[in-house]
Enzyme design. Structure first.
Site, PDB file in Angstrom:
ATOM      1  N   LYS A 135       0.845  -1.185   0.000  1.00  0.00           N
ATOM      2  CA  LYS A 135       0.000   0.000   0.000  1.00  0.00           C
ATOM      3  C   LYS A 135       0.876   1.228   0.000  1.00  0.00           C
ATOM      4  O   LYS A 135       1.977   1.143   0.536  1.00  0.00           O
ATOM      5  CB  LYS A 135      -0.966   0.042   1.201  1.00  0.00           C
ATOM      6  CG  LYS A 135      -0.396  -0.288   2.575  1.00  0.00           C
ATOM      7  CD  LYS A 135       0.705   0.495   3.194  1.00  0.00           C
ATOM      8  CE  LYS A 135       0.646   1.953   3.413  1.00  0.00           C
ATOM      9  NZ  LYS A 135       1.871   2.487   4.082  1.00  0.00           N
ATOM     10  N   TYR A 220      -4.518   4.227   5.961  1.00  0.00           N
ATOM     11  CA  TYR A 220      -5.044   3.242   6.930  1.00  0.00           C
ATOM     12  C   TYR A 220      -6.442   3.639   7.390  1.00  0.00           C
ATOM     13  O   TYR A 220      -7.320   2.790   7.548  1.00  0.00           O
ATOM     14  CB  TYR A 220      -4.110   3.117   8.139  1.00  0.00           C
ATOM     15  CG  TYR A 220      -2.862   2.317   7.865  1.00  0.00           C
ATOM     16  CD1 TYR A 220      -2.869   0.927   7.938  1.00  0.00           C
ATOM     17  CD2 TYR A 220      -1.669   2.946   7.545  1.00  0.00           C
ATOM     18  CE1 TYR A 220      -1.725   0.190   7.688  1.00  0.00           C
ATOM     19  CE2 TYR A 220      -0.515   2.220   7.293  1.00  0.00           C
ATOM     20  CZ  TYR A 220      -0.555   0.844   7.359  1.00  0.00           C
ATOM     21  OH  TYR A 220       0.587   0.117   7.106  1.00  0.00           O
TER      22      TYR A 220
HETATM   23  P1  NDP Z   1      12.448   1.589   2.545  1.00  0.00           P
HETATM   24  O1  NDP Z   1      12.989   2.895   2.099  1.00  0.00           O
HETATM   25  O2  NDP Z   1      12.899   1.053   3.854  1.00  0.00           O
HETATM   26  O3  NDP Z   1      12.743   0.464   1.459  1.00  0.00           O
HETATM   27  C1  NDP Z   1      12.387   0.637   0.114  1.00  0.00           C
HETATM   28  C2  NDP Z   1      13.332  -0.196  -0.744  1.00  0.00           C
HETATM   29  O4  NDP Z   1      12.938  -0.039  -2.092  1.00  0.00           O
HETATM   30  C3  NDP Z   1      14.779   0.283  -0.692  1.00  0.00           C
HETATM   31  O5  NDP Z   1      15.518  -0.255   0.377  1.00  0.00           O
HETATM   32  C4  NDP Z   1      15.304  -0.214  -2.021  1.00  0.00           C
HETATM   33  O6  NDP Z   1      15.638  -1.591  -1.909  1.00  0.00           O
HETATM   34  C5  NDP Z   1      14.089  -0.154  -2.938  1.00  0.00           C
HETATM   35  N1  NDP Z   1      14.142   0.989  -3.867  1.00  0.00           N
HETATM   36  C6  NDP Z   1      14.081   0.882  -5.216  1.00  0.00           C
HETATM   37  N2  NDP Z   1      14.171   2.067  -5.787  1.00  0.00           N
HETATM   38  C7  NDP Z   1      14.289   2.972  -4.795  1.00  0.00           C
HETATM   39  C8  NDP Z   1      14.424   4.385  -4.771  1.00  0.00           C
HETATM   40  N3  NDP Z   1      14.433   5.116  -5.903  1.00  0.00           N
HETATM   41  N4  NDP Z   1      14.513   4.997  -3.571  1.00  0.00           N
HETATM   42  C9  NDP Z   1      14.484   4.287  -2.431  1.00  0.00           C
HETATM   43  N5  NDP Z   1      14.363   2.939  -2.402  1.00  0.00           N
HETATM   44  C10 NDP Z   1      14.273   2.282  -3.577  1.00  0.00           C
HETATM   45  O7  NDP Z   1      10.862   1.733   2.524  1.00  0.00           O
HETATM   46  P2  NDP Z   1       9.809   0.803   3.252  1.00  0.00           P
HETATM   47  O8  NDP Z   1      10.274  -0.596   3.212  1.00  0.00           O
HETATM   48  O9  NDP Z   1       9.468   1.370   4.572  1.00  0.00           O
HETATM   49  O10 NDP Z   1       8.502   1.007   2.318  1.00  0.00           O
HETATM   50  C11 NDP Z   1       8.384   0.353   1.071  1.00  0.00           C
HETATM   51  C12 NDP Z   1       6.892   0.206   0.711  1.00  0.00           C
HETATM   52  O11 NDP Z   1       6.253  -0.572   1.715  1.00  0.00           O
HETATM   53  C13 NDP Z   1       6.110   1.521   0.643  1.00  0.00           C
HETATM   54  O12 NDP Z   1       5.179   1.467  -0.413  1.00  0.00           O
HETATM   55  C14 NDP Z   1       5.385   1.597   1.970  1.00  0.00           C
HETATM   56  O13 NDP Z   1       4.167   2.318   1.915  1.00  0.00           O
HETATM   57  C15 NDP Z   1       5.136   0.128   2.249  1.00  0.00           C
HETATM   58  N6  NDP Z   1       5.049  -0.167   3.679  1.00  0.00           N
HETATM   59  C16 NDP Z   1       3.988  -0.889   4.136  1.00  0.00           C
HETATM   60  C17 NDP Z   1       3.871  -1.195   5.462  1.00  0.00           C
HETATM   61  C18 NDP Z   1       2.735  -2.025   5.941  1.00  0.00           C
HETATM   62  O14 NDP Z   1       2.585  -2.176   7.161  1.00  0.00           O
HETATM   63  N7  NDP Z   1       1.931  -2.605   5.076  1.00  0.00           N
HETATM   64  C19 NDP Z   1       4.841  -0.706   6.447  1.00  0.00           C
HETATM   65  C20 NDP Z   1       5.961   0.005   5.856  1.00  0.00           C
HETATM   66  C21 NDP Z   1       6.037   0.264   4.520  1.00  0.00           C
HETATM   67  P3  NDP Z   1      16.833  -2.248  -2.739  1.00  0.00           P
HETATM   68  O15 NDP Z   1      18.078  -1.578  -2.242  1.00  0.00           O
HETATM   69  O16 NDP Z   1      16.741  -3.669  -2.395  1.00  0.00           O
HETATM   70  O17 NDP Z   1      16.568  -1.968  -4.192  1.00  0.00           O
END
Ligand code: NDP
Length: 370
Positions: A135, A220
Site C-alpha cells: 500500500k 489506513y
Molecule cells: P524503505 O525505504 O525502507 O525500502 C524501500 C526499498 O525499495 C529500498 O531499500 C530499495 O531496496 C528499494 N528501492 C528501489 N528504488 C528505490 C528508490 N528510488 N529509492 C528508495 N528505495 C528504492 O521503505 P519501506 O520498506 O518502509 O517502504 C516500502 C513500501 O512498503 C512503501 O510502499 C510503503 O508504503 C510500504 N510499507 C507498508 C507497510 C505495511 O505495514 N503494510 C509498512 C511500511 C512500509 P533495494 O536496495 O533492495 O533496491
C-alpha cells in the site's frame, strides 16, 4: 552484470552448499494428510518493510520466500545467506523480466517506494507472475486501474499488502458489525499519524511518494473506514494544514482532516498526519454497540475493546498471517473476510484522489467508483 553474477556465485557458494529444496509442494504432514501447496514468493525492494516481511515469512506454513529483487548487490548476497535464497532466484531492476522463465517463483511481492509500484506491477504481470503489492497500490486511481487491468489481461492475481485484513481483533469487530451485534454502523473515527524524521527520505519526495502522510499513513484510516462501516463512502470533505512548508514541500501533505458520507447515512471523521505521535485509533459506533482498536494499525499487538468487553484474540505476527492467507487466496482461490484484491486497493486510490481534490477545492466531492 556478468561479473556481479560471478561475484554472487562465489560469495554464496558456501552458504548454499545445502541443496535448494523445491518448495512447490510441502512435505507430507506428520499425520499423513495430503501435502499442502506452497506459494513461492520473491520480494522486490529489500528495505525496512521488505526485511520485516522476509523475517515474518520464516513462520509461514503456506508461503515461502524463495527469491529477491534489488538494486543493491550487497543486499542480495546478505539475503542469500540469511534466508537461504539461491543465486538463480536473485534479480535486479534491469533484468527481473527474466523471472518469466523461472519456474520456481509463483509471485512477486513489491515493497518499493510508492511511485514504483505501477511500472513494476505491469512488468511482473507481463512476466506471468502473481503480484502482491504494498500500500498504497499506486499514486493515483489511474495507475491503480491500469494495474488491475494488466493483471487481469495477464491472468495473474493482484493482491494489496493490507496486513490488517488478516488481524484477528480487527476481524472480530468486522464480524460483530456484520452479524448485527452492534446494530447498524453509524459513525467511524480514524486517527492515523506519526512524526516523520529524516527530511531527505523518499516518503517526503513527491515523485517517489506520490504525496505525503495521506499516501503513507492516512490510507489506513481510508481503508479502515470502509471495513469498519462495511460500505464505500460516496462523498468526502477535507481540510489541509501545513505548518512546515520547508519539510513538507508542494504536493507533500503534512496534515489532512477528512470526513466521509456513506450510502446508509453513516459518516466518518478522520485525521492523517506526519506531525503528531500517539495517533493510531479506530472507533466504530453502532446503534447498539461499539468497537475500538488502539493501537489499530501498528505491528502489534493490536489492542481493542467492544461494548462486550476487551478483545482477547492472541497476537500473531501480522505479515505471517497475511502471507499464509494470501497463499490460500492465490493457490486455493479462497476469499478473505475483508478482501485484499486489486479492486480494493483501487477503491482506496479513488478515495485518496477525491480527498486531495476536496482539500484543494474546499468543496464536498462526490466519490464515483466506475
Ligand atoms: P524503505 O525505504 O525502507 O525500502 C524501500 C526499498 O525499495 C529500498 O531499500 C530499495 O531496496 C528499494 N528501492 C528501489 N528504488 C528505490 C528508490 N528510488 N529509492 C528508495 N528505495 C528504492 O521503505 P519501506 O520498506 O518502509 O517502504 C516500502 C513500501 O512498503 C512503501 O510502499 C510503503 O508504503 C510500504 N510499507 C507498508 C507497510 C505495511 O505495514 N503494510 C509498512 C511500511 C512500509 P533495494 O536496495 O533492495 O533496491
Amino acid at each position: 552484470m556478468r561479473s556481479r553474477r560471478n561475484f554472487l556465485q562465489a560469495a554464496t557458494a558456501t552458504a548454499l552448499s545445502v541443496p535448494f529444496i523445491n518448495w512447490r509442494i510441502a512435505p507430507e504432514t506428520a499425520n499423513g494428510d495430503a501435502p499442502q501447496k506452497i506459494l513461492r514468493v520473491a520480494i522486490m525492494g529489500l528495505g525496512s518493510y521488505g526485511t520485516r516481511v522476509a523475517d515474518a515469512m520464516k513462520d509461514c506454513t503456506k508461503a515461502k520466500l524463495v527469491g529477491a529483487i534489488s538494486g543493491t548487490p550487497s543486499k542480495l548476497t546478505d539475503w542469500q545467506r540469511k534466508y537461504g535464497i539461491p543465486e538463480k532466484n536473485c534479480y535486479n531492476y534491469e533484468n527481473f523480466d527474466a523471472i518469466k522463465d523461472n519456474k520456481d517463483i509463483d509471485a512477486v511481492y513489491i515493497i518499493t517506494p510508492n511511485a514504483l509500484h505501477h511500472p513494476q506491477t505491469l512488468r511482473v504481470a507481463k512476466a506471468g507472475k502473481h503480484v502482491i503489492c504494498e500500500k498504497p497500490m499506486a499514486i493515483n486511481a489511474k495507475e491503480g486501474r491500469e494495474m488491475v487491468a494488466a493483471c487481469k489481461a495477464a491472468g495473474v492475481k493482484l493482491l494489496i499488502g493490507y496486513r490488517l485484513h488478516f488481524e484477528p481483533k480487527t476481524l472480530e469487530i468486522v464480524r460483530m458489525r456484520q452479524s448485527g451485534e452492534m446494530g447498524k454502523a453509524l459513525f467511524f473515527q480514524g486517527l492515523s499519524g506519526f512524526r516523520i524524521g529524516d527530511p531527505t527520505q523518499w516518503r517526503l519526495n513527491r515523485k517517489l511518494a506520490g504525496g505525503g502522510a495521506m499516501m503513507d499513513i492516512g490510507i489506513y484510516s481510508v481503508n479502515g473506514a470502509r471495513y469498519m462501516i462495511g460500505e464505500d463512502p460516496v462523498w468526502v470533505t477535507a481540510q489541509e494544514t501545513k505548518n512546515d512548508p520547508v519539510k513538507f514541500k508542494e504536493g507533500v501533505d503534512e496534515t489532512i482532516t477528512f470526513q466521509f458520507g456513506f450510502p446508509s447515512g453513516a459518516t466518518a471523521s478522520c485525521l492523517s498526519t506526519y506531525s503528531m505521535n500517539n495517533l493510531d485509533r479506530f472507533f466504530v459506533n453502532g446503534e447498539r454497540g461499539f468497537g475500538e482498536l488502539m493501537p489499530a494499525t501498528g505491528y502489534g499487538p493490536i489492542q481493542g475493546r467492544t461494548h462486550k468487553g476487551p478483545l482477547t484474540q492472541p497476537h500473531t505476527t501480522h505479515q505471517t498471517l497475511q502471507m499464509d492467507g494470501m497463499a490460500d487466496i492465490i493457490l486455493n482461490n479462497q476469499q478473505n473476510m475483508v478482501p485484499v484484491d486489486g479492486e480494493e486497493g483501487l477503491k482506496d486510490m479513488i478515495i485518496v484522489d477525491a480527498i486531495y481534490e476536496a482539500a484543494k477545492t474546499g468543496k464536498k466531492v462526490a466519490i464515483k467508483y466506475t
